[in-house]
Design a protein around this motif. Sequence first.
Motif, PDB file in Angstrom:
ATOM      1  N   ASN A   8       0.990  -1.269  -0.104  1.00 49.34           N
ATOM      2  CA  ASN A   8      -0.051   0.102   0.066  1.00 49.34           C
ATOM      3  C   ASN A   8       0.748   1.334   0.078  1.00 49.34           C
ATOM      4  OD1 ASN A   8      -2.152  -1.825   0.227  1.00 49.34           O
ATOM      5  ND2 ASN A   8      -2.900  -0.883   2.246  1.00 49.34           N
ATOM      6  N   HIS A   9       2.155   0.996  -0.072  1.00 48.44           N
ATOM      7  CA  HIS A   9       3.075   2.313  -0.062  1.00 48.44           C
ATOM      8  C   HIS A   9       2.879   2.994  -1.273  1.00 48.44           C
ATOM      9  CE1 HIS A   9       6.700   4.699  -0.209  1.00 48.44           C
ATOM     10  NE2 HIS A   9       6.696   4.642   1.033  1.00 48.44           N
ATOM     11  N   PRO A  10       2.793   4.334  -1.225  1.00 50.18           N
ATOM     12  CA  PRO A  10       2.696   5.153  -2.538  1.00 50.18           C
ATOM     13  C   PRO A  10       3.457   4.861  -3.643  1.00 50.18           C
ATOM     14  CG  PRO A  10       2.433   6.290  -0.741  1.00 50.18           C
ATOM     15  CD  PRO A  10       2.735   5.355  -0.239  1.00 50.18           C
ATOM     16  N   SER A  11       4.758   4.389  -3.506  1.00 49.37           N
ATOM     17  CA  SER A  11       5.964   4.242  -4.467  1.00 49.37           C
ATOM     18  C   SER A  11       5.864   2.806  -5.030  1.00 49.37           C
ATOM     19  CB  SER A  11       6.997   4.505  -3.963  1.00 49.37           C
ATOM     20  OG  SER A  11       7.739   3.532  -3.243  1.00 49.37           O
ATOM     21  N   ALA A  12       5.063   1.804  -4.376  1.00 48.68           N
ATOM     22  CA  ALA A  12       4.705   0.527  -5.161  1.00 48.68           C
ATOM     23  C   ALA A  12       4.313   0.602  -6.443  1.00 48.68           C
ATOM     24  CB  ALA A  12       3.753  -0.260  -4.332  1.00 48.68           C
ATOM     25  N   ARG A  13       4.820  -0.289  -7.181  1.00 47.40           N
ATOM     26  CA  ARG A  13       4.578  -0.246  -8.702  1.00 47.40           C
ATOM     27  C   ARG A  13       2.981  -0.912  -8.976  1.00 47.40           C
ATOM     28  NH1 ARG A  13       8.108   0.420 -13.047  1.00 47.40           N
ATOM     29  NH2 ARG A  13       9.223   1.417 -11.499  1.00 47.40           N
ATOM     30  N   THR A  14       2.408  -0.248  -9.837  1.00 48.89           N
ATOM     31  CA  THR A  14       0.874  -0.703 -10.239  1.00 48.89           C
ATOM     32  C   THR A  14       0.862  -1.707 -11.196  1.00 48.89           C
ATOM     33  OG1 THR A  14       0.400   1.697  -9.867  1.00 48.89           O
ATOM     34  CG2 THR A  14      -1.265   0.308 -11.346  1.00 48.89           C
ATOM     35  N   ALA A  15       0.054  -2.808 -10.859  1.00 45.50           N
ATOM     36  CA  ALA A  15       0.043  -3.904 -11.698  1.00 45.50           C
ATOM     37  C   ALA A  15      -1.121  -3.713 -12.847  1.00 45.50           C
ATOM     38  CB  ALA A  15      -0.474  -5.196 -10.956  1.00 45.50           C
ATOM     39  N   LEU A  16      -1.085  -4.259 -13.995  1.00 47.36           N
ATOM     40  CA  LEU A  16      -2.245  -4.008 -14.879  1.00 47.36           C
ATOM     41  C   LEU A  16      -2.879  -5.259 -14.919  1.00 47.36           C
ATOM     42  CD1 LEU A  16      -3.330  -2.666 -17.463  1.00 47.36           C
ATOM     43  CD2 LEU A  16      -1.456  -3.843 -18.666  1.00 47.36           C
ATOM     44  N   SER A  17      -4.614  -5.311 -14.607  1.00 48.38           N
ATOM     45  CA  SER A  17      -5.454  -6.569 -14.943  1.00 48.38           C
ATOM     46  C   SER A  17      -6.104  -5.863 -16.189  1.00 48.38           C
ATOM     47  CB  SER A  17      -6.088  -6.568 -13.656  1.00 48.38           C
ATOM     48  OG  SER A  17      -6.859  -7.693 -13.678  1.00 48.38           O
ATOM     49  N   VAL A  18      -6.042  -7.097 -17.102  1.00 47.66           N
ATOM     50  CA  VAL A  18      -6.881  -6.522 -18.265  1.00 47.66           C
ATOM     51  C   VAL A  18      -7.999  -7.202 -18.315  1.00 47.66           C
ATOM     52  CG1 VAL A  18      -6.818  -7.185 -20.924  1.00 47.66           C
ATOM     53  CG2 VAL A  18      -4.766  -6.896 -19.894  1.00 47.66           C
ATOM     54  N   GLY A  51      -2.564  -9.520 -14.496  1.00 48.67           N
ATOM     55  CA  GLY A  51      -3.898 -10.254 -14.205  1.00 48.67           C
ATOM     56  C   GLY A  51      -4.657 -10.089 -15.094  1.00 48.67           C
ATOM     57  N   ILE A  52      -5.893 -10.895 -15.156  1.00 51.85           N
ATOM     58  CA  ILE A  52      -6.714 -10.936 -15.972  1.00 51.85           C
ATOM     59  C   ILE A  52      -8.278 -10.595 -14.979  1.00 51.85           C
ATOM     60  CG2 ILE A  52      -8.475 -12.138 -17.199  1.00 51.85           C
ATOM     61  CD1 ILE A  52      -5.604 -11.357 -18.672  1.00 51.85           C
ATOM     62  N   THR A  53      -9.087  -9.876 -15.575  1.00 55.41           N
ATOM     63  CA  THR A  53     -10.276  -9.420 -14.909  1.00 55.41           C
ATOM     64  C   THR A  53     -11.592  -9.779 -15.724  1.00 55.41           C
ATOM     65  OG1 THR A  53      -9.550  -7.501 -13.622  1.00 55.41           O
ATOM     66  CG2 THR A  53     -11.833  -7.694 -14.212  1.00 55.41           C
ATOM     67  N   VAL A  54     -12.621 -10.368 -15.195  1.00 50.40           N
ATOM     68  CA  VAL A  54     -13.867 -10.672 -15.923  1.00 50.40           C
ATOM     69  C   VAL A  54     -14.974 -10.031 -15.001  1.00 50.40           C
ATOM     70  CG1 VAL A  54     -13.226 -12.673 -17.149  1.00 50.40           C
ATOM     71  CG2 VAL A  54     -14.268 -12.941 -14.840  1.00 50.40           C
ATOM     72  N   MET A  75      -5.475 -19.925 -15.568  1.00 53.03           N
ATOM     73  CA  MET A  75      -4.473 -19.164 -14.779  1.00 53.03           C
ATOM     74  C   MET A  75      -3.731 -20.022 -14.063  1.00 53.03           C
ATOM     75  SD  MET A  75      -5.361 -15.844 -15.408  1.00 53.03           S
ATOM     76  CE  MET A  75      -4.459 -15.015 -14.101  1.00 53.03           C
ATOM     77  N   LYS A  76      -3.981 -21.345 -13.789  1.00 55.01           N
ATOM     78  CA  LYS A  76      -3.221 -22.182 -12.964  1.00 55.01           C
ATOM     79  C   LYS A  76      -1.698 -22.269 -13.818  1.00 55.01           C
ATOM     80  CE  LYS A  76      -5.125 -25.993 -11.427  1.00 55.01           C
ATOM     81  NZ  LYS A  76      -5.927 -27.220 -11.257  1.00 55.01           N
ATOM     82  N   ASP A  77      -1.764 -22.138 -15.134  1.00 57.22           N
ATOM     83  CA  ASP A  77      -0.494 -22.154 -15.750  1.00 57.22           C
ATOM     84  C   ASP A  77       0.159 -20.537 -15.634  1.00 57.22           C
ATOM     85  OD1 ASP A  77      -1.176 -24.752 -16.953  1.00 57.22           O
ATOM     86  OD2 ASP A  77      -2.162 -23.815 -18.547  1.00 57.22           O
ATOM     87  N   TRP A  78      -0.127 -19.635 -15.108  1.00 55.49           N
ATOM     88  CA  TRP A  78       0.489 -18.514 -14.801  1.00 55.49           C
ATOM     89  C   TRP A  78       0.537 -18.156 -13.072  1.00 55.49           C
ATOM     90  CZ3 TRP A  78       2.680 -16.057 -18.793  1.00 55.49           C
ATOM     91  CH2 TRP A  78       2.494 -16.406 -20.007  1.00 55.49           C
ATOM     92  N   PRO A  79       1.445 -18.714 -12.586  1.00 56.24           N
ATOM     93  CA  PRO A  79       1.539 -18.586 -10.930  1.00 56.24           C
ATOM     94  C   PRO A  79       2.097 -17.113 -10.891  1.00 56.24           C
ATOM     95  CG  PRO A  79       3.337 -20.094 -11.974  1.00 56.24           C
ATOM     96  CD  PRO A  79       2.390 -20.178 -12.954  1.00 56.24           C
ATOM     97  N   GLY A  80       1.622 -16.509  -9.883  1.00 57.54           N
ATOM     98  CA  GLY A  80       2.192 -15.111  -9.704  1.00 57.54           C
ATOM     99  C   GLY A  80       1.252 -14.097 -10.329  1.00 57.54           C
ATOM    100  N   ARG A  81       0.341 -14.541 -11.214  1.00 60.74           N
ATOM    101  CA  ARG A  81      -0.535 -13.488 -11.893  1.00 60.74           C
ATOM    102  C   ARG A  81      -1.882 -13.755 -11.198  1.00 60.74           C
ATOM    103  NH1 ARG A  81       1.908 -12.548 -16.933  1.00 60.74           N
ATOM    104  NH2 ARG A  81       4.179 -13.001 -16.741  1.00 60.74           N
ATOM    105  N   GLU A  82      -2.750 -12.721 -11.485  1.00 60.35           N
ATOM    106  CA  GLU A  82      -4.251 -12.659 -10.550  1.00 60.35           C
ATOM    107  C   GLU A  82      -5.382 -12.769 -11.551  1.00 60.35           C
ATOM    108  OE1 GLU A  82      -2.758 -10.866  -6.392  1.00 60.35           O
ATOM    109  OE2 GLU A  82      -4.330  -9.824  -7.491  1.00 60.35           O
ATOM    110  N   PHE A  83      -6.226 -13.584 -10.837  1.00 63.85           N
ATOM    111  CA  PHE A  83      -7.639 -13.751 -11.380  1.00 63.85           C
ATOM    112  C   PHE A  83      -8.289 -12.820 -10.689  1.00 63.85           C
ATOM    113  CE2 PHE A  83     -11.478 -16.276 -12.736  1.00 63.85           C
ATOM    114  CZ  PHE A  83     -11.830 -15.480 -13.841  1.00 63.85           C
ATOM    115  N   ASN A  84      -9.249 -11.993 -11.211  1.00 65.51           N
ATOM    116  CA  ASN A  84     -10.153 -10.994 -10.434  1.00 65.51           C
ATOM    117  C   ASN A  84     -11.475 -10.879 -11.361  1.00 65.51           C
ATOM    118  OD1 ASN A  84     -11.369  -8.470  -9.091  1.00 65.51           O
ATOM    119  ND2 ASN A  84     -10.846  -7.407 -10.983  1.00 65.51           N
ATOM    120  N   ILE A  85     -12.479 -11.255 -10.366  1.00 70.18           N
ATOM    121  CA  ILE A  85     -13.801 -11.325 -10.756  1.00 70.18           C
ATOM    122  C   ILE A  85     -14.532 -10.215 -10.305  1.00 70.18           C
ATOM    123  CG2 ILE A  85     -16.120 -12.413 -10.997  1.00 70.18           C
ATOM    124  CD1 ILE A  85     -14.775 -15.287 -10.700  1.00 70.18           C
ATOM    125  N   GLU A  86     -15.192  -9.347 -10.996  1.00 67.23           N
ATOM    126  CA  GLU A  86     -16.205  -8.328 -10.807  1.00 67.23           C
ATOM    127  C   GLU A  86     -17.517  -8.742 -10.735  1.00 67.23           C
ATOM    128  OE1 GLU A  86     -13.309  -4.535 -12.534  1.00 67.23           O
ATOM    129  OE2 GLU A  86     -15.316  -5.196 -13.404  1.00 67.23           O
TER     130      GLU A  86
END
Length: 265
Positions: A8-18, A51-54, A75-86
């Motif tokens: 949560n630190h302001p300088s932490a790099r932002t991740a891109l979830s498509v 990451g990927i979002t749906v 996503m099981k083939d992509w450890p370290g990447r995130e799956f987000n459901i909205e």
Amino acid sequence: MTADQHPNHPSARTALSVNVNKVALLRNTRHLGIPDVVKAASLCLEAGAQGITVHPRPDERHIRRDDVYEISAMMKDWPGREFNIEGNPFHNLMEFAHDLSARGLPLHQCTFVPDSEDQFTSDHGWSFPQDAERLKPLIEQVHARGVRVSLFMDPDAQAMAAAKAVGADRVEFYTESYARAWPGPGKNKALSRFTEAARAAVAIDLGVNAGHDLNRDNLTEFLRAVPGVQEVSIGHALVADALELGYEATVKDYLRCIDEAFTRA
């Protein structure tokens, strides 16, 4: 962990979830299964997306039920990447959260969005204290499955403490007001609301995500001004760009935009 490594630190790099909803929307205009939503998600990950979002709405106008399970399995083939459901937890979101957990499939984040079933697109965040009592037990259910919860919120600094109190791990700022104002004379005023709200969130260790109409033009400026953004979820603009540039070049250019926000001259 040092201060600048804290998530949560302001300088932490932002991740891109498509968000691949618009890929599914195009596919659904025919019955041939093209473009392939799972392949699109995979290509975005190959290009460096974190990451990927749906957002599977009940009417399945874009993401369908099977898409959720197939993307999660991929996503099981992509450890370290995130799956987000909205989605709205009072519609179908909780069913997906429960079912993916039961099947042992990856799910890293649920983003609770207060949209109606027939809503054109998400256009407002949760309200506090009105929504607090009914959200709290659902957040607890998702947490019991080891999944992070983010609440879709308007940029209201006063509401951050309430979101934290109800159990949210993060908030996702609804950024259309900034995108609509950019680059006109109202841009700075719109942006200041997000800056203030993000500071309030970071101060209480509440994570910050952002999404809705962010694009290659306005993303860097947003991230430079708004501290602590851990993830941006981008769909419409990114998929539109990919129609012209391809997934790889498009994802890499969005990552460039993010990198530029953290590059100090």
